[in-house]
Every structure is written in C-alpha cells, then in structure tokens.
Design a protein around this motif. Structure first.
Motif, PDB file in Angstrom:
ATOM      1  N   HIS A   1       0.713  -1.397   0.085  1.00 49.70           N
ATOM      2  CA  HIS A   1      -0.116  -0.130  -0.053  1.00 49.70           C
ATOM      3  C   HIS A   1       0.812   1.259  -0.087  1.00 49.70           C
ATOM      4  O   HIS A   1       1.348   1.696   0.847  1.00 49.70           O
ATOM      5  N   GLU A   2       1.293   1.687  -1.123  1.00 47.52           N
ATOM      6  CA  GLU A   2       2.060   2.890  -1.395  1.00 47.52           C
ATOM      7  C   GLU A   2       1.634   4.070  -0.982  1.00 47.52           C
ATOM      8  O   GLU A   2       2.291   5.213  -1.122  1.00 47.52           O
ATOM      9  N   GLU A   3       0.286   4.286  -1.023  1.00 48.88           N
ATOM     10  CA  GLU A   3      -0.334   5.514  -0.454  1.00 48.88           C
ATOM     11  C   GLU A   3      -0.413   6.567  -1.696  1.00 48.88           C
ATOM     12  O   GLU A   3      -1.568   7.073  -1.759  1.00 48.88           O
ATOM     13  N   TYR A   4       0.196   6.502  -2.744  1.00 48.15           N
ATOM     14  CA  TYR A   4       0.170   7.509  -3.872  1.00 48.15           C
ATOM     15  C   TYR A   4       1.238   6.789  -4.923  1.00 48.15           C
ATOM     16  O   TYR A   4       2.220   6.295  -4.766  1.00 48.15           O
ATOM     17  N   GLN A   5       0.662   7.220  -5.993  1.00 50.38           N
ATOM     18  CA  GLN A   5       1.700   6.454  -7.175  1.00 50.38           C
ATOM     19  C   GLN A   5       2.808   7.390  -7.415  1.00 50.38           C
ATOM     20  O   GLN A   5       2.978   8.398  -7.356  1.00 50.38           O
ATOM     21  N   GLN A   6       4.009   6.304  -7.572  1.00 56.47           N
ATOM     22  CA  GLN A   6       5.357   6.920  -7.671  1.00 56.47           C
ATOM     23  C   GLN A   6       5.834   6.472  -9.217  1.00 56.47           C
ATOM     24  O   GLN A   6       6.588   5.404  -8.963  1.00 56.47           O
ATOM     25  N   THR A   7       5.468   6.871 -10.028  1.00 53.32           N
ATOM     26  CA  THR A   7       6.054   6.387 -11.390  1.00 53.32           C
ATOM     27  C   THR A   7       7.499   6.070 -11.607  1.00 53.32           C
ATOM     28  O   THR A   7       7.694   5.131 -12.237  1.00 53.32           O
ATOM     29  N   GLU A   8       8.046   7.259 -11.214  1.00 50.99           N
ATOM     30  CA  GLU A   8       9.483   6.949 -11.470  1.00 50.99           C
ATOM     31  C   GLU A   8      10.505   6.198 -10.431  1.00 50.99           C
ATOM     32  O   GLU A   8      11.455   6.252 -10.587  1.00 50.99           O
ATOM     33  N   ARG A   9       9.513   5.795  -9.602  1.00 54.17           N
ATOM     34  CA  ARG A   9      10.561   4.922  -8.521  1.00 54.17           C
ATOM     35  C   ARG A   9      10.434   3.349  -8.651  1.00 54.17           C
ATOM     36  O   ARG A   9       9.587   2.628  -8.956  1.00 54.17           O
ATOM     37  N   GLN A  10      11.814   2.857  -9.073  1.00 54.34           N
ATOM     38  CA  GLN A  10      11.937   1.588  -9.220  1.00 54.34           C
ATOM     39  C   GLN A  10      11.167   0.588  -8.693  1.00 54.34           C
ATOM     40  O   GLN A  10      10.646  -0.280  -9.247  1.00 54.34           O
ATOM     41  N   LEU A  11      11.359   0.528  -7.318  1.00 56.52           N
ATOM     42  CA  LEU A  11      10.707  -0.526  -6.316  1.00 56.52           C
ATOM     43  C   LEU A  11       9.345  -0.500  -6.515  1.00 56.52           C
ATOM     44  O   LEU A  11       8.591  -1.555  -6.452  1.00 56.52           O
ATOM     45  N   HIS A  12       8.902   0.592  -6.511  1.00 53.22           N
ATOM     46  CA  HIS A  12       7.527   1.184  -6.667  1.00 53.22           C
ATOM     47  C   HIS A  12       6.776   0.465  -7.903  1.00 53.22           C
ATOM     48  O   HIS A  12       5.798  -0.380  -7.979  1.00 53.22           O
ATOM     49  N   ASN A  13       7.464   0.473  -8.936  1.00 49.65           N
ATOM     50  CA  ASN A  13       6.942  -0.076 -10.225  1.00 49.65           C
ATOM     51  C   ASN A  13       7.315  -1.478 -10.267  1.00 49.65           C
ATOM     52  O   ASN A  13       6.549  -2.339 -10.750  1.00 49.65           O
ATOM     53  N   GLN A  14       8.305  -2.290  -9.349  1.00 45.72           N
ATOM     54  CA  GLN A  14       8.518  -3.648  -9.460  1.00 45.72           C
ATOM     55  C   GLN A  14       7.344  -4.045  -8.847  1.00 45.72           C
ATOM     56  O   GLN A  14       6.785  -5.273  -8.958  1.00 45.72           O
ATOM     57  N   LYS A  15       7.051  -3.561  -7.711  1.00 43.39           N
ATOM     58  CA  LYS A  15       5.881  -4.054  -6.820  1.00 43.39           C
ATOM     59  C   LYS A  15       4.548  -4.014  -7.655  1.00 43.39           C
ATOM     60  O   LYS A  15       3.793  -4.857  -7.769  1.00 43.39           O
TER      61      LYS A  15
END
Length: 582
Positions: free
Chosen positions: A466-480
């Motif tokens: 639950h990342e709370e907000y979209q983080q398009t440019e963050r690598q781990l966010h996109n991997q998840k």
C-alpha cells in the motif's frame, strides 16, 4: 547417549574361570576381546556422531555435483502444492545468481512455451518467469493461431538480422545522421518512447509491437529509468532495448505536437503528403491523449502509404490504440488471420512480450506460495480511486461489497448467528486486493474475522503493498506494481476499477473478463455497482472519431461489430469477439 553404559552393555561375558575372576584378572584371550570391544565401541560412537554430518553434506553436495539451494529449498518441496499440482520432492530447483529470484523446485508442464507462442531459444536461468509462468497460470483456453506463431518466428528472425549494432542497423542509422531518407533500406524501425505510468507503458508497448508486426518494422524500446529492471528480453539473439547512443535519445522528452518532425505537424503545414518524394529520415508520431486532428490521421490508410517510406518512426503514446488498427482496411485481413478470436490480442501479445525479471518474479512467487497457493478459489480485487483526498472512502467500500456480494464472488456474513462447526464442502477463498490504500483490505479482513460466513467458507484477505500514492519514477514501486498486476492475473475471478490500465493489464494477461466497478460520481456508490466486461481486451481511452473514407466525423464504435464502446468509458473503444451483445 551415555557412551559408558553403551560400553558396559557391549562387553563380552566374564570368563568361567572363577579364580581369575575373583582375583580381578582375565585370561589373555579375554583381555584381547575386551580391548577389541572397546575399540569397536569407539568406532560405533564415532559413526553415530559423523552420520548426521555426512547426511547434511550429501544434501548440499549430491553425487551429480549439482549444488542445491540453501535452507529455503531443503525439505520444502514435499509440502508445496500449486493449484492442486503437487511439486515433486526430486525436482531440480531453478535458481539464479539473484537470490531474491529463487523459486521452489517444480516440474515444468508441457505447456511451458504457451502453445508455441514462446520461442525455446533462451537460457532458463536468465529469465525464470518465461518457463515457470505456466506452473502458476491456468492453462489458457485461447490458443494462438498458427499464423500468429509463424509471424512471431518470422519477426524474431527479422529482429536478429536488424537489431542493435547489426550491419543493417548501422546503415539505416546513417539516414538519421544525414537528415533524409536515402533510398530504400533493408530494415525499418519503430522506436517506442517510455512514457506515462507502468500500466500505460505495458499497453502501449503491446500496441507498438502489433503495429511493427503489421508493417514489418523492428521494435526498439527506450529503456527509460527502469524498463530493463522490469521485463526480460522477449526476442532471442538481439536486445529490444534501444542503444543509449541512439542519436535522438536526448530529444525524446522534448518531442511534442509542434516538433519539426512531428507527423501531424508536417501534415498540418503541408510539408508532407501522399505525393511527397523527399521524406525525412525519421518521423515523430504523437499519439498521446492530447493529440490533435492531424496526428489522428495516422489511423488513415493513405497515411500509412507515406509512413511506409520512412525508415525510422518514433512513437510517444499513452493509449492502447489497437482498436483503431482494426478499423483500417490495410490491416484488416492480416489481423483476422493473426487473431481469429479478436478479443485475444493483448492476451497473446502480452504473454509473449512481458516476462517479469528474476527480481520481480521472486516477489510474485514468494507471495503466491505464502498466501494464495492453497486456496480453493482466488478472487482478485483491483481498486483505483481517482478522487482527491485521503482514503479509504466509505462509498468505495460500499461499492466493493455491493458488487462482490451481489455477484456472489464473496460469501455473505452472518452478523447474528454463530456457526459452531464447519459445513460440508467448506472452501478456502483467498482475496488478493491491490490498492494504494490499505483501508479497503483492512475493512474486508475485519468483516470476515468478526463474523462467520453463511455458507461456512473461510475467506482470507491479502494485500501485498500500500504505497499510498503513485510513484511512477521509483524503481521498487514499479517492480511491486508489476508484481501485483501479475498476481491479479492469476485469479480465478477478477474485479477491476473503471479507467484503470492496471486492471486492463491483469485481465488481459489472465484471459479474464472482469467485473468492472463503475466510476463513482459525487462520492456516491453507483447502482448497479458493477458489470461484467464484454471482452478481456483493454480500452482505447482517446480514439479518433473520424471516417477516413468520407473525411467526416463519425461514431467509430458503430462501424464494425468487433469494435465497440467500452463499458467503463462511453467514448472509448475496445475489441470484442463480434458476437457479444451490449
């Protein structure tokens, strides 16, 4: 063990010579037997100590010389079950240098190449998901056509012959450096610019690849910040990633509708047309959501005649534009042969192109094994809220419950009674919920913990992140995010949110027709809360409404039976099988 007592029990009987025995001495033969027994005792004791060590060593260094993976693999396979298929304890574990990508030992099914969709010319260790995905995904009832399989093998040969740094690539690159298209070229290219969120990127990349197949172009992918960290290479022999020394790379972010080499801009200013003899070495195609009327002429057959003469096309889009390709007469016949079942475009191309890297595959398989593998039924719920403010929103929770309970995807709970013992045919349901907020899964979890279900089924609620907000440019966010899309695609049934490309990817990869949650208005749960999708295909959010033949505006969702308006976006277009009814 008490070794002294072991020695006492192992000693031979005393000699019958009573006199010697009384004096405390044994005759010579008896003394020799006693010493031998002591040595034997020592040997046996040492053996008992050494045997466990030898057994451990034999596990880690088997006779065939193949080293087994550490603790996670040993003693783990016997109890593991995937969708009712027990994993063999003798199967060889598939591992890579990336310890995060370890997957348990498995026996690969015969469908590991997805019915011929995938090429076999790959090293299994470099991309575990390519060969292991068939274990986790249900066997698709949608078989790729022999024409599609043949076309993919032909494309792979073309990509190998024309890919980065080949002679043809280097020669064609000279056109860009000169600024003009110099004669005919052996290879032509379409360059996809990494743009927008991950769901959009996956859908647009599939669109670009289909266009490449239809026009015999080589697809090269701008790696952006994380493309290489998300997806394995899909083509054998040559990378699909655009070399970092490509001459236009530094201009990608500045490309727009008013760029000098923009196709629509050049049409608007009458710089190029169907009779133009001298064409530029490259054209920029602006097909993003804000594109103009001249940009949309890309979807007219006569413009394809011009574009076919240009060696390099550079594409920026955040749209899944496949439906409009089905409205073009120049592509219609080939598309029908590639996809006899028209709603399987992304299902087949998505499974062909997008294989999670070992790092992402580790995220997927570990989560699946820990929380989903033993469930009798897996229900995916994808929640995307476009409203401002901090969730969870009560009306969204009400809508989720109204949809899942009305459609009998989840069981009702008994808020008054008490079920003292499990009912017959009790099932375990695993709900995988994805959302930027943890609030919706927590409320579902509380409901199924505090109250029993009326049918006795057990319901587990799981949310990977639950990342709370979209983080398009963050690598781990996109991997998840990529891992969660893939996990959702493993569901038996799926609920998605309107307008969400995240959900489109999951339904297409899984071959699922989801229940779509209507977009709420005025913070009120819609009634009805959801409806079943017409097809598994994604929606084209910003299609052109222009008839190229009559050169007039028209409803492009009413021209052919297999392209219709989307359920979740009334002006959007999607491909359907052609026999479904609204």
């Amino acid at each position: 063990m008490d070794l002294s007592s072991f020695r006492r029990r192992s000693s031979p009987s005393p000699s019958p010579d009573r006199g010697s025995a009384r004096r405390g001495f044994l005759p010579a033969p008896a003394r020799r037997l006693g010493l031998g027994a002591m040595r034997l005792n020592h040997i046996l004791a040492s053996t008992l100590l050494v045997l466990p060590l030898l057994a451990t060593i034999s596990v880690f260094y088997p006779r065939d010389g193949a080293r087994r993976p550490p603790d996670r693999a040993v003693g783990f396979a016997e109890a593991r079950v995937l969708d009712g298929r027990a994993l063999s304890g003798n199967a060889t574990p598939l591992v890579s240098d990336d310890t995060d990508s370890y997957s348990p030992p498995v026996d690969l099914p015969k469908n590991d190449l997805l019915g011929g969709l995938l090429a076999a010319e790959f090293d299994k260790q470099s991309c575990l998901s390519r060969f292991q995905s068939a274990i986790y995904q249900k066997i698709s009832p949608h078989k790729p056509s022999s024409f599609l399989v043949s076309k993919l093998r032909e494309y792979e040969k073309l990509h190998k012959r024309c890919g980065p740094y080949t002679q043809s690539y280097n020669e064609t690159l000279a056109n860009i450096n000169s600024g003009k298209a110099i004669g005919s070229t052996d290879c032509k290219y379409i360059v996809w610019i990494s743009f927008s969120g991950l769901g959009n990127r996956i859908l647009t990349l599939a669109s670009a690849f289909l266009y490449a197949l239809l026009t015999n172009r080589v697809l090269l992918v701008d790696r952006g910040k994380d493309m290489a960290d998300l997806f394995c290479e899909p083509f054998p022999g040559k990378s699909w990633l655009l070399p970092t020394d490509f001459p236009l790379v530094n201009q990608f972010q500045s490309f727009g509708q008013n760029s000098p080499n923009c196709h629509g801009n050049m049409l608007k200013n009458n710089i190029i047309n169907t009779s133009t003899n001298t064409l530029p070495a490259y054209l920029y195609l602006h097909l993003a959501h804000d594109y103009g009327d001249h940009d949309k002429l890309f979807f007219c057959d006569e413009e394809q005649t011009v574009l076919a003469k240009v060696p390099w096309l550079v594409l920026k889009t955040d749209n899944y534009f496949v439906p409009s390709l089905f409205l073009m007469s120049s592509f219609d016949e080939e598309l029908s042969k590639l996809f006899p079942d028209k709603e399987t475009v992304f299902h087949h191309l998505g499974r062909y192109l997008f294989h999670p890297t070992n790092r992402v595959w580790g995220l997927i398989t570990r989560y699946y094994q820990a929380y989903l593998a033993k469930a009798d039924e897996k229900i995916g719920i994808q929640v995307r809220v476009f409203e401002e403010g901090n969730g969870p929103f009560p009306h969204v929770m009400d809508q989720i419950l109204a949809c899942t309970l009305k459609e009998k995807l989840l069981p009702e709970v008994d808020e008054k009674g008490f079920i003292s013992s499990p009912l017959e045919n009790q099932k375990l349901k695993a709900v995988l919920l994805t959302s930027l907020s943890s609030g919706y899964s927590e409320k579902l979890k509380d409901m199924y913990w505090e109250y029993p279900t009326v049918n006795g089924d057990l319901v587990g609620i799981y949310q990977p992140s639950h990342e709370e907000y979209q983080q398009t440019e963050r690598q781990l966010h996109n991997q998840k995010a990529w891992a969660e899309m893939y996990l959702l695609s493993m569901s038996d049934v799926l609920v998605t949110s309107s307008w969400s490309t995240f959900g489109y990817v999951a339904q297409g990869l899984g071959g699922l027709k989801p229940w779509i949650l209507y977009k709420p208005e005025n913070r009120t749960a819609p009634n009805p809360p959801c409806r079943r999708a017409m097809s598994m295909e994604p929606c084209f959010h910003a299609p052109p409404f222009y008839d190229c033949k009559t050169k007039a505006g028209t409803d492009t969702g009413a021209l052919v039976p297999h392209v219709r308006h989307c359920e979740d976006m009334s002006w959007g277009l999607k491909v359907v099988s052609g026999h479904d009814e609204l």
